[in-house]
Design a protein around this motif. Structure first.
Motif, PDB file in Angstrom:
ATOM      1  N   TRP A   1       0.835  -1.203   0.000  1.00 42.35           N
ATOM      2  CA  TRP A   1       0.000   0.000   0.000  1.00 42.35           C
ATOM      3  C   TRP A   1       0.869   1.251   0.000  1.00 42.35           C
ATOM      4  N   GLN A   2       1.860   1.289   0.867  1.00 43.17           N
ATOM      5  CA  GLN A   2       2.712   2.467   0.941  1.00 43.17           C
ATOM      6  C   GLN A   2       3.539   2.649  -0.331  1.00 43.17           C
ATOM      7  N   ALA A   3       4.029   1.544  -0.888  1.00 50.27           N
ATOM      8  CA  ALA A   3       4.796   1.641  -2.131  1.00 50.27           C
ATOM      9  C   ALA A   3       3.931   2.175  -3.262  1.00 50.27           C
ATOM     10  N   GLU A   4       2.677   1.713  -3.317  1.00 46.25           N
ATOM     11  CA  GLU A   4       1.770   2.203  -4.362  1.00 46.25           C
ATOM     12  C   GLU A   4       1.503   3.695  -4.205  1.00 46.25           C
ATOM     13  N   ILE A   5       1.367   4.160  -2.969  1.00 46.01           N
ATOM     14  CA  ILE A   5       1.113   5.582  -2.733  1.00 46.01           C
ATOM     15  C   ILE A   5       2.307   6.426  -3.190  1.00 46.01           C
ATOM     16  N   ILE A   6       3.501   6.031  -2.759  1.00 46.28           N
ATOM     17  CA  ILE A   6       4.694   6.806  -3.096  1.00 46.28           C
ATOM     18  C   ILE A   6       4.956   6.782  -4.595  1.00 46.28           C
ATOM     19  N   ILE A   7       4.907   5.596  -5.191  1.00 50.09           N
ATOM     20  CA  ILE A   7       5.172   5.488  -6.627  1.00 50.09           C
ATOM     21  C   ILE A   7       4.108   6.214  -7.435  1.00 50.09           C
ATOM     22  N   GLY A   8       2.851   6.083  -7.002  1.00 54.70           N
ATOM     23  CA  GLY A   8       1.781   6.800  -7.697  1.00 54.70           C
ATOM     24  C   GLY A   8       1.921   8.307  -7.608  1.00 54.70           C
ATOM     25  N   HIS A   9       2.489   8.763  -6.505  1.00 51.25           N
ATOM     26  CA  HIS A   9       2.686  10.202  -6.321  1.00 51.25           C
ATOM     27  C   HIS A   9       3.842  10.731  -7.165  1.00 51.25           C
ATOM     28  N   LEU A  10       4.886   9.931  -7.334  1.00 48.39           N
ATOM     29  CA  LEU A  10       6.103  10.412  -7.978  1.00 48.39           C
ATOM     30  C   LEU A  10       6.220  10.073  -9.458  1.00 48.39           C
ATOM     31  N   LEU A  11       5.599   8.992  -9.894  1.00 48.38           N
ATOM     32  CA  LEU A  11       5.740   8.594 -11.294  1.00 48.38           C
ATOM     33  C   LEU A  11       4.596   9.154 -12.130  1.00 48.38           C
ATOM     34  N   PRO A  12       4.830   9.385 -13.409  1.00 46.54           N
ATOM     35  CA  PRO A  12       3.766   9.901 -14.278  1.00 46.54           C
ATOM     36  C   PRO A  12       2.630   8.883 -14.396  1.00 46.54           C
ATOM     37  N   ALA A  13       1.405   9.397 -14.498  1.00 47.14           N
ATOM     38  CA  ALA A  13       0.234   8.510 -14.583  1.00 47.14           C
ATOM     39  C   ALA A  13       0.211   7.744 -15.890  1.00 47.14           C
TER      40      ALA A  13
ATOM     41  N   VAL B   1      12.236   8.365  -7.308  1.00 44.12           N
ATOM     42  CA  VAL B   1      11.596   7.473  -6.350  1.00 44.12           C
ATOM     43  C   VAL B   1      12.634   6.907  -5.385  1.00 44.12           C
ATOM     44  N   PHE B   2      13.790   6.475  -5.936  1.00 44.30           N
ATOM     45  CA  PHE B   2      14.859   5.899  -5.122  1.00 44.30           C
ATOM     46  C   PHE B   2      15.360   6.913  -4.092  1.00 44.30           C
ATOM     47  N   ASP B   3      15.609   8.148  -4.531  1.00 46.49           N
ATOM     48  CA  ASP B   3      16.130   9.178  -3.625  1.00 46.49           C
ATOM     49  C   ASP B   3      15.091   9.548  -2.562  1.00 46.49           C
ATOM     50  N   THR B   4      13.818   9.594  -2.960  1.00 49.73           N
ATOM     51  CA  THR B   4      12.762   9.917  -1.999  1.00 49.73           C
ATOM     52  C   THR B   4      12.626   8.823  -0.955  1.00 49.73           C
ATOM     53  N   ALA B   5      12.682   7.557  -1.390  1.00 51.01           N
ATOM     54  CA  ALA B   5      12.607   6.442  -0.447  1.00 51.01           C
ATOM     55  C   ALA B   5      13.767   6.490   0.541  1.00 51.01           C
TER      56      ALA B   5
END
Length: 342
Positions: free
Chosen positions: A102-114, A126-130
């Motif tokens: 769930w958390q990975a989906e939230i972060i990736i969905g927030h940072l990657l283009p739709a 994504v890597f740097d934010t994590a």
């Protein structure tokens, strides 16, 4: 002279960042290093939700040895036996797997283009934010877990003091009580289901993103309301949520607040239930589900036990409905719950 952009991190780099230690051991070496029988180590690993690796696969780290050593210490001190250790491991694995996903989906969905494939820059971001968030998330996870553990322990101890036989008699005037007598391990509580009306039709009309927003919004509102009243959201089932509350009055307040946020139908019952594996079981739960099916859109329907538990409680109005046959439960008398006009 050209300047290279951010390099896409490798799978090994991502694994090392998130797991915290490099793989250096085989499964046999991990069990031996922790002083745990191989068979028990594999049972714990499967319970945690991880795959079985080949004997010669280097897939474990020193952190895994340390974790398994803690398991051995619990067993050596007689704090837990092996079946309990495996059950605790399964609870931990299933819960954290859903949390991590769930958390990975939230972060990736927030940072990657739709739309479209992510670029190297996107993946690097994504890597740097994590990497930046991980220390705070880890600290917050432990803090919230301890707070939730305290809340769960308080609830269970409080419920242990509530004898199921002290609950209001749930029987209709002429119909037999469909629920069995109280038994050890059961506690009296209110159980409620809230169901989104016409979900199947809406699912056909909405695209994937709109449907996801609908479900997430519904679950978020339900979770906020249940938490605000000091009750527990047991689970979500897409278009339906299951919650419990220690008293009829608290359950009624939750249901009426929920009914005001969306087009729902809600069914609730009060009586003995069996808490197990983070869920609740028993005829009271089944009765609440049947009452949800009886409820019309925008209404809250409760059983006789919960209706009697609201007697004298300000702010609530309960009106008896005609008796119905509830599948598998016999004849029951539903009651319509509303806010009191006074």
């Amino acid at each position: 002279m050209s300047q290279e952009g951010p390099r896409r991190p490798t799978a090994e780099e991502i694994g090392l960042l998130l797991a915290g230690a490099p793989a250096s051991r085989t499964r046999t070496e991990v069990a031996a290093g922790a002083g745990v029988p191989q068979e028990l180590a594999e049972r714990v690993w499967r319970a945690l939700g991880f795959p079985t690796h080949a004997d010669d696969a280097v897939a474990f780290s020193e952190a895994d040895v340390a974790a398994l050593t803690r398991v051995r210490t619990m067993l050596d001190r007689g704090l837990l036996d092996e079946p309990t250790v495996v059950r605790m491991a399964r609870a931990l694995g299933q819960t954290t797997a859903r949390l991590a996903q769930w958390q990975a989906e939230i972060i990736i969905g927030h940072l990657l283009p739709a739309e479209g494939e992510p670029s190297d820059d996107d993946v690097a971001r994504v890597f740097d934010t994590a990497r930046a968030l991980l220390p705070d998330f880890e600290h917050l996870l432990v803090h919230v877990w301890r707070a939730q553990l305290a809340a769960a322990g308080t609830r269970l101890l409080a419920m242990a003091d509530l004898r199921p036989e002290t609950a209001p008699d749930p029987r209709p005037e002429t119909a037999p009580d469909p629920r069995p007598e109280a038994a050890p391990g059961r506690v009296a509580m209110a159980v409620g289901f809230a169901d989104l009306v016409a979900f199947t039709r809406r699912a056909r009309e909405l695209d994937e993103r709109e449907l996801a927003d609908l479900v997430e919004g519904f679950e978020a509102r339900a979770a906020d309301i249940v938490a605000a009243h000091g009750a527990r959201l047991v689970k979500t089932l897409g278009d339906e949520v299951l919650f419990t509350a220690p008293t009829p009055a608290r359950a009624a307040a939750i249901a009426l607040d929920l009914a005001g946020t969306a087009e729902l139908r809600i069914g609730m019952a009060y009586g003995p239930v069996v808490p197990m594996m983070g869920d609740v079981y028993g005829t009271t739960v089944n009765l609440a589900a049947r009452l949800t099916a009886i409820a019309r859109p925008g209404t809250v329907v409760v059983d006789s036990g919960l209706a009697e538990g609201l007697a004298g409680e300000p702010g609530f109005e309960v009106r008896g409905m005609r008796r119905r046959t509830a599948r598998g439960l016999g004849v029951v008398r539903p009651h319509l719950l509303r806010r009191s006009s006074s």
